[in-house]
Design an enzyme around this catalytic site. Structure first.
Site, mmCIF file in Angstrom:
data_model
loop_
_atom_site.group_PDB
_atom_site.id
_atom_site.type_symbol
_atom_site.label_atom_id
_atom_site.label_comp_id
_atom_site.label_asym_id
_atom_site.label_seq_id
_atom_site.Cartn_x
_atom_site.Cartn_y
_atom_site.Cartn_z
ATOM 1 N N ASP A 195 -8.388 4.893 9.395
ATOM 2 C CA ASP A 195 -9.241 4.834 8.209
ATOM 3 C C ASP A 195 -10.688 4.819 8.708
ATOM 4 O O ASP A 195 -10.941 5.162 9.847
ATOM 5 C CB ASP A 195 -8.911 3.615 7.344
ATOM 6 C CG ASP A 195 -9.130 3.879 5.864
ATOM 7 O OD1 ASP A 195 -10.295 4.111 5.493
ATOM 8 O OD2 ASP A 195 -8.164 3.866 5.090
ATOM 9 N N HIS A 241 -10.812 7.939 9.045
ATOM 10 C CA HIS A 241 -11.279 8.865 8.014
ATOM 11 C C HIS A 241 -12.717 9.282 8.285
ATOM 12 O O HIS A 241 -13.097 10.413 8.042
ATOM 13 C CB HIS A 241 -11.181 8.225 6.624
ATOM 14 C CG HIS A 241 -9.776 8.074 6.136
ATOM 15 N ND1 HIS A 241 -8.750 8.881 6.554
ATOM 16 C CD2 HIS A 241 -9.223 7.207 5.238
ATOM 17 C CE1 HIS A 241 -7.623 8.517 5.948
ATOM 18 N NE2 HIS A 241 -7.885 7.506 5.157
#
Length: 537
Positions: A280, A314
């Site tokens: 993430d 991410h």
């Protein structure tokens, strides 16, 4: 899991360990001051009395079976009450529930020490005031918590292992309350009525979640596999995170929303020499969600980010999307990312309100990036740009953003993408000395006062640059090294006040294609008139 996936995870672990050891070896003892465009910063570690206690003196037992929650917290309480000092966790495995840091305490994990956090949900009750994705709430305690404390630290070369799988599995059940909390935020439900303290009404805790604290230090330790976000201080001042290792995506599994370092509404923050692999966002600057963020009104500001390395994630360096208290004065330089979805990402949405402004990104490099290299997106939830909406307190502002000396070998989507709002375009963004390669080229929509100066780009598919619904765009010294085999032109659609000079693009028939309403366009001799195509209005 097939053999390719297993091999990939093993390789990530090997590379991560190597990077981590390399990063630690380079961490200087002294914290260097630095001059930013918004002022000079000279960070200092919190000072602790020269006194220490060992958790074994308070009944802690090694082995990973006996819960040491009471022993560790008793050591912290007694030492803090006597003026403070260092609580030592010696080598070995130490099972514990939530740890509560108090003023003037340095929790020091010696090399070979590993804190294993309990997988029993009840250990994290009673509920505490905390913050979940930018909303205030009473919920399960963070694994390590502090409230309105001064001079606190976690240091050493030990490991904090969240053992988060039971928390991850619980998210699949109906009691997961993130949507309910968002609705409470939007409906302005009073804080005293927001309780998520059972598996029927559940929110996973962050790993390290101090609130309203001053002089906070994290240095040297490893954080692994928490329940949710890893480092998430809120409303804190003078925060240093340096030389730590964060792993939430690896052999043990993937932490859902296992973000790395997420300061929320904090002031004076240093993030340096960290190695992060999360799956993430690696480093994210936040300041509250929608009405909660605007009600509290505490921006995240004066942020210095340098000498960090990121693998899976991410985004490498991210701002938003919860930024409703405002984000300003961010300076990031000398960072490297490999395998993140984006290198630099700014994200917000209608309804967030507030602003992201005065941000500088410099001397940042990346290898293979899974999506866009650089992305500014004001439609984070994916809504349509039209119809144009009324400007109100929920309209976000993104302005005064600067990128310089950014390198990316290959991005699997756009090399640069800017998506503004027709009612509030992205404003005043500059790109200088940029070298980017990727599948798709530059894409700009709903922006104004955008400057590209000395860019070398290559893309495999489509136009090297597409600019739409934008005003006051300056492109100077743009070298298009490679492009699609069909050598499509630069696209200008519904634009005004565009200046294109010193273009190096060995295209075929067309270099620039103009569509829609377009006025005040200026090209120099590097763009011959016979290579400009104007579509009929």
């Amino acid at each position: 899991m097939n053999w390719k996936s297993t091999l990939k995870l093993v390789l990530i672990q090997i590379v991560l360990v190597g990077l981590c050891q390399h990063a630690w070896a380079q961490v200087p003892n002294k914290i260097e001051p630095f001059v930013t465009p918004f002022g000079e910063f000279d960070f200092h570690r919190p000072h602790f009395p020269d006194k220490s206690v060992n958790i074994t003196d308070f009944g802690a037992k090694e082995g990973g079976k006996f819960k040491n929650t009471e022993a560790i917290n008793k050591a912290i309480k007694q030492l803090s009450a006597s003026g403070g000092g260092t609580v030592v966790v010696p080598p070995g495995k130490w099972l514990t529930g939530p740890i509560v840091l108090l003023s003037n305490i340095n929790l020091h994990l010696e090399e070979g020490a590993e804190l294993l956090f309990s997988q029993d949900f009840n250990d994290y009750l009673p509920e505490v005031l905390t913050n979940f994705e930018g909303s205030e709430v009473y919920a399960y305690s963070p694994f390590i918590y502090a409230f309105k404390q001064k001079n606190i630290a976690i240091t050493g070369k030990g490991v904090l292992n969240g053992q988060g799988k039971p928390w991850w599995e619980q998210r699949k059940n109906p009691g997961f309350g993130n949507r309910k909390l968002i609705e409470m935020n939007e409906n302005e439900v009073p804080l005293k009525e927001r309780h998520f303290n059972s598996l029927d009404n559940y929110l996973p805790p962050v790993f390290f979640g101090p609130l309203y604290c001053q002089h906070v230090l994290l240095e040297g330790v490893t954080f692994k596999y928490g329940a949710f976000w890893t480092i998430n201080p809120s409303f804190c001042e003078d925060l240093i995170v340096r030389g730590i290792h964060i792993l939430t995506d690896g052999e043990y599994g993937h932490t859902p929303n296992g973000d790395g370092i997420n300061p929320n509404s904090c002031t004076n923050v240093l993030i340096e020499y960290n190695t992060i692999s999360t799956g993430d966002d690696c480093i994210t600057i936040k300041s509250g969600r929608n009405k909660d963020g605007r009600r509290i009104g505490m921006p995240c500001k004066n942020i210095l980010i340098r000498h960090n390395k990121g693998l899976r994630g991410h985004g490498g360096i991210v701002i938003g999307s919860e930024m409703s208290g405002g984000v300003e004065n961010v300076y990031a330089y000398d960072c490297r990312f490999n395998g993140t979805d984006r290198v630099i990402r700014i994200k917000t949405d209608r309804g967030r309100g507030a602003y992201i402004r005065n941000c500088w990104f410099k001397d940042i490099s990346a290898d293979t990036i899974q999506r866009e290299a650089i992305r500014i997106n004001m439609l984070y939830s994916g809504g349509d740009r039209l119809p144009v909406q009324e400007v109100n307190s929920g309209t976000p502002v993104v302005e005064n953003i600067h990128f310089e000396n950014i390198r990316c070998a290959y991005a699997k989507r756009n090399i640069i993408q800017i998506i503004g709002l027709p009612e509030m375009p992205v404003n005043h963004v500059s790109f200088k000395n940029i070298e980017l390669g990727g599948k798709l080229g530059i894409d700009v929509k709903d922006a104004k006062n955008i400057t590209f100066d000395n860019l070398t780009i290559s893309n495999k598919v489509g136009s090297p640059a597409s600019i739409s619904f934008s005003d006051s765009i300056t492109i100077d010294k743009l070298k298009i090294a490679e492009t699609a085999p069909e050598k499509l032109p630069i696209l200008l659609n519904d634009v005004s006040h565009v200046q294109l000079t010193n273009l190096e693009y060995h295209s075929g028939k067309e270099m620039v294609k103009i569509a829609g309403k377009a006025d005040h366009l200026e090209f120099d001799k590097s763009v011959p008139e016979n290579k400009i195509v104007r579509e009929a209005k």
